[in-house]
Design a protein around this motif. Structure first.
Motif, PDB file in Angstrom:
ATOM      1  N   PHE A   1       2.176  -8.582  -7.332  1.00 14.46           N
ATOM      2  CA  PHE A   1       2.173  -8.813  -5.880  1.00 14.46           C
ATOM      3  C   PHE A   1       0.745  -8.742  -5.332  1.00 14.46           C
ATOM      4  N   GLU A   2      -0.022  -7.789  -5.840  1.00 16.04           N
ATOM      5  CA  GLU A   2      -1.394  -7.620  -5.362  1.00 16.04           C
ATOM      6  C   GLU A   2      -2.224  -8.862  -5.667  1.00 16.04           C
TER       7      GLU A   2
ATOM      8  N   GLY B   1      -4.717 -13.869  -3.585  1.00 17.63           N
ATOM      9  CA  GLY B   1      -4.880 -15.318  -3.561  1.00 17.63           C
ATOM     10  C   GLY B   1      -4.663 -15.930  -2.194  1.00 17.63           C
ATOM     11  N   THR B   2      -4.086 -15.168  -1.293  1.00 14.44           N
ATOM     12  CA  THR B   2      -3.862 -15.693   0.064  1.00 14.44           C
ATOM     13  C   THR B   2      -5.018 -15.397   1.002  1.00 14.44           C
ATOM     14  N   GLN B   3      -5.988 -14.586   0.551  1.00 16.22           N
ATOM     15  CA  GLN B   3      -7.064 -14.162   1.444  1.00 16.22           C
ATOM     16  C   GLN B   3      -7.847 -15.333   2.043  1.00 16.22           C
TER      17      GLN B   3
ATOM     18  N   THR C   1       7.501  -1.159 -12.898  1.00 17.47           N
ATOM     19  CA  THR C   1       7.300  -1.295 -11.454  1.00 17.47           C
ATOM     20  C   THR C   1       5.831  -1.499 -11.132  1.00 17.47           C
ATOM     21  N   GLN C   2       4.964  -0.784 -11.816  1.00 14.27           N
ATOM     22  CA  GLN C   2       3.521  -0.945 -11.596  1.00 14.27           C
ATOM     23  C   GLN C   2       3.077  -2.361 -11.917  1.00 14.27           C
ATOM     24  N   ALA C   3       3.670  -2.955 -12.942  1.00 13.37           N
ATOM     25  CA  ALA C   3       3.308  -4.329 -13.301  1.00 13.37           C
ATOM     26  C   ALA C   3       3.727  -5.300 -12.196  1.00 13.37           C
ATOM     27  N   ILE C   4       4.910  -5.068 -11.616  1.00 16.12           N
ATOM     28  CA  ILE C   4       5.380  -5.934 -10.530  1.00 16.12           C
ATOM     29  C   ILE C   4       4.471  -5.795  -9.312  1.00 16.12           C
ATOM     30  N   LEU C   5       4.091  -4.552  -8.993  1.00 14.49           N
ATOM     31  CA  LEU C   5       3.207  -4.328  -7.843  1.00 14.49           C
ATOM     32  C   LEU C   5       1.845  -4.977  -8.070  1.00 14.49           C
ATOM     33  N   ALA C   6       1.367  -4.917  -9.308  1.00 16.08           N
ATOM     34  CA  ALA C   6       0.079  -5.555  -9.614  1.00 16.08           C
ATOM     35  C   ALA C   6       0.168  -7.069  -9.433  1.00 16.08           C
TER      36      ALA C   6
ATOM     37  N   ALA D   1       0.831  -1.206   0.000  1.00 15.09           N
ATOM     38  CA  ALA D   1       0.000   0.000   0.000  1.00 15.09           C
ATOM     39  C   ALA D   1       0.865   1.256   0.000  1.00 15.09           C
ATOM     40  N   VAL D   2       1.955   1.224   0.755  1.00 14.66           N
ATOM     41  CA  VAL D   2       2.874   2.371   0.775  1.00 14.66           C
ATOM     42  C   VAL D   2       3.577   2.510  -0.572  1.00 14.66           C
ATOM     43  N   ALA D   3       3.993   1.370  -1.119  1.00  4.25           N
ATOM     44  CA  ALA D   3       4.721   1.392  -2.393  1.00  4.25           C
ATOM     45  C   ALA D   3       3.870   1.977  -3.512  1.00  4.25           C
TER      46      ALA D   3
END
Length: 643
Positions: free
Chosen positions: A631-632, A637-639, A624-629, A611-613
């Motif tokens: 990760f999201e 998937g862990t929820q 970088t946005q693609a990498i963050l997406a 969220a900070v990133a």
């Protein structure tokens, strides 16, 4: 009447051969600097020319190249446009880049001739042929060895182009000033002062910020060469509007908006503001020596060995240099009426250094800063020689002899610019206090895959009495030992532990990161990641610098990766978190932190960091946005497993 005629009625003279003068200056410049035109791009060349190469490959438009430069506060669009035009006409030829630099330098030599002749006539020198003396000054300026590192360093075209417009501005000022004094064409004179001069100043600043000194150089000429009693009202208005007003505005900006930035920038330097100001009188004397005594200039891009002044008497030459400048300034002031050109030349030199030799946290010494100011000292020296009680033929001989000596030294120094290895080899041998020169030489020697010469150069660096040299020498020695022999020489950690730095410089950070990369890649068989991480942590604990400086969080980032490789997961995550919280970039610091948190199953921490990133400005690039997406998506998937 064209500006180059300078409104001086001298009849048929050397001026009638102005095209011959221009060709002569070009040939002398080619003779002196031509040997170095085949040299490579160096240091700042590559990052500054990268947008132009991106345009060539179709990645950027011309608008982004010209107006997207961030090298200076104003973007330097004219300089960027000149580099773009260079590539359009000649492709990515480095030789063509430097050849155009030489052509610009030759053109500036002609403008120096025009301006010098105007100043000589105004300053009423003893010579009966000011155009001849002006030509000698122009040639001496063109071939001076202090310009080697400007002409042959491709990116210094910004300095040369800025000087082109400053010289034109000063010529236009003197032309308008004389017309006002003689009562000729007052309307045209005012247009020269209030329209053409400001336009040329703006153009100079759009090449490099030094152009803002043009009004102050004009003021120095006005003060030293013209009588206050005969100062027309338009000139007084000019001085008020274009000199005093910009000075007041610039001072206010420096004290407010730029103040904090300047102080923060000094945190990255190995010297303080006070030390820089104390060092500059010594640097200015070294510059003056290099200009007036051929062979004493460095002629090199490796100027990092210039020692900072820690106090008035450390070194002793600090106090002596300050005293010398005070004496010179006092003598110039006392002789202002009788020897106005000497006073003008000294003022020109000092004003020309007022920006880069003041509070701005630049490196202590660079010879390209003399490109325009050198004219002032040559003008003053020529005025002194012309007033010596000797025969005119002997005076001419002194001038010609000086030019020949300058040309020979410039040619010899230019030959070292033929290749990066020749330049680094020469600097390593002749500049014992430089750190960058042996580092570059070691990198070039390492290309031969022979560890002996490379490690020998670095071992000599590590044995120097200067602590920073020894520290960096040990670190880079270990890095190349890993690369070339898969060893690492862990015994060199002992002297490194004994010399923790108070200030971590960018060069030290690069050396540590270089060794860290070899350890992380597994090339250092005898050097453990934990041992290096402990050393870096000790350095950070000893440093007095703020934790949000890039040199600190970069090293914290490296500590984190080394700890994680040693399976010290908690300590590794703590170091990565420290780096990210104190300003570390999203890529790679934040990305590494989030990836490792996910890998360790710390999903809540990973989500908070993500969220900070996403809010960080430096995360807005597409990759970088693609990498963050990604990760999201992983965290989403862990929820189900978390509830």
């Amino acid at each position: 009447m064209p500006l180059w005629r300078a409104h001086v009625p001298i009849g048929r003279s050397i001026d009638d051969h102005r095209w011959s003068i221009a060709v002569l200056l070009l040939l002398t410049a080619l003779l002196c600097f031509g040997a170095g035109l085949s040299g490579p791009l160096l240091f700042d060349d590559l990052p500054n020319l990268e947008p132009v190469l991106a345009w060539q490959s179709g990645e950027l438009g011309w608008w982004e190249v010209v107006f997207g430069n961030t090298a200076g506060p104003l973007g330097r669009p004219i300089s960027s446009a000149s580099f773009l035009l260079n590539v359009i006409l000649f492709g990515d030829s480095v030789y063509a880049l430097k050849l155009v630099n030489l052509l610009i330098h030759s053109a500036n030599g002609f403008l120096v001739y025009v301006l010098s002749r105007m100043l000589l006539v105004t300053g009423s020198t003893r010579t009966t042929r000011p155009e001849t003396l002006a030509l000698l000054i122009a040639i001496a300026w063109t071939v001076n060895p202090v310009h080697v590192s400007t002409v042959l360093y491709a990116i210094q075209r910004t300095t040369m182009l800025s000087t082109t417009f400053v010289l034109l501005a000063l010529i236009s000022y003197l032309q308008g000033r004389r017309m006002l004094a003689e009562g000729i064409g007052p309307a045209r004179a005012k247009s020269l002062l209030f329209l053409l001069f400001p336009a040329l100043c703006i153009a100079a600043m759009l090449c490099k910020e030094n152009g803002m000194l043009a009004p102050f150089l004009a003021a120095a000429m006005e003060w030293s060469l013209f009588s206050r009693k005969h100062r027309p009202r338009p000139v007084r208005t000019f001085l008020g509007v274009l000199v005093l007003l910009p000075l007041a505005i610039g001072t206010a900006l420096a004290l407010s908006a730029l103040g904090d930035q300047v102080w923060v920038a000094y945190e990255h330097r190995s010297f303080s503001l006070t030390e820089r100001l104390l060092s500059q009188p010594r640097a200015l004397l070294a510059y003056a020596s290099g200009i007036l005594i051929p062979g004493t200039s460095l002629g090199s891009v490796y100027t990092d060995g210039f020692q900072a002044s820690n106090s008035l008497f450390a070194p002793l030459t600090t106090a002596l240099s300050i005293f010398a400048w005070l004496v010179l300034i006092a003598l110039a002031l006392l002789g202002r009426t009788r020897f106005p050109l000497v006073c003008c030349g000294l003022a020109f030199f000092l004003v020309g250094h007022a920006l880069e030799s003041s509070v701005i946290p630049l490196e202590l010494y660079f010879e390209h800063r003399n490109y325009l100011p050198a004219l002032g000292l040559l003008l003053a020296a020529s005025a002194i020689v012309q007033n010596l009680p000797i025969a005119q033929r002997l005076r001419m001989g002194i001038g010609v002899g000086f030019i020949i000596l300058c040309a020979l030294v410039s040619h010899v120094q230019s030959t070292t610019w033929r290749s990066h290895r020749a330049l680094a080899t020469h600097a390593t041998a002749t500049l014992p206090d430089s750190i960058r020169a042996p580092l570059d030489l070691a990198a070039l020697l390492a290309q031969d895959q022979d560890p002996g010469p490379t490690l020998q150069v670095l071992d000599r660096l590590s044995r120097k009495p200067a602590t920073e040299s020894a520290r960096i020498g040990h670190l880079v020695y270990m890095a190349y030992d890993c690369t070339l022999r898969s060893d690492g020489s862990p015994e060199r950690l002992d002297p490194l532990r004994a010399m923790p730095p108070t200030v971590i410089t960018p060069l030290l950070t690069q050396a540590i990161e270089m060794l860290g990369a070899q350890v992380l890649d597994g090339y250092c068989k005898r050097l453990s990641p934990t041992a290096l991480a402990d050393l870096i942590a000790a350095y950070l604990n000893h440093s007095t610098q703020p934790k949000n400086l890039h040199v600190r969080w970069r090293l914290e980032h490296l500590i984190g990766k080394l700890r994680l490789q040693s399976e010290q997961y908690d300590r590794g995550i703590a170091a990565l978190t420290e780096a990210f919280e104190h300003g570390g970039t999203v890529a790679p610091v934040g990305v590494d932190l989030i990836a490792n948190l996910i890998g360790l199953g710390r999903f809540d921490d990973a989500a908070r960091t993500l969220a900070v990133a996403k809010q960080r400005r430096d995360a807005q690039d597409a990759s970088t946005q693609a990498i963050l997406a990604e990760f999201e998506n992983q965290l989403a998937g862990t929820q189900p497993d978390r509830h």
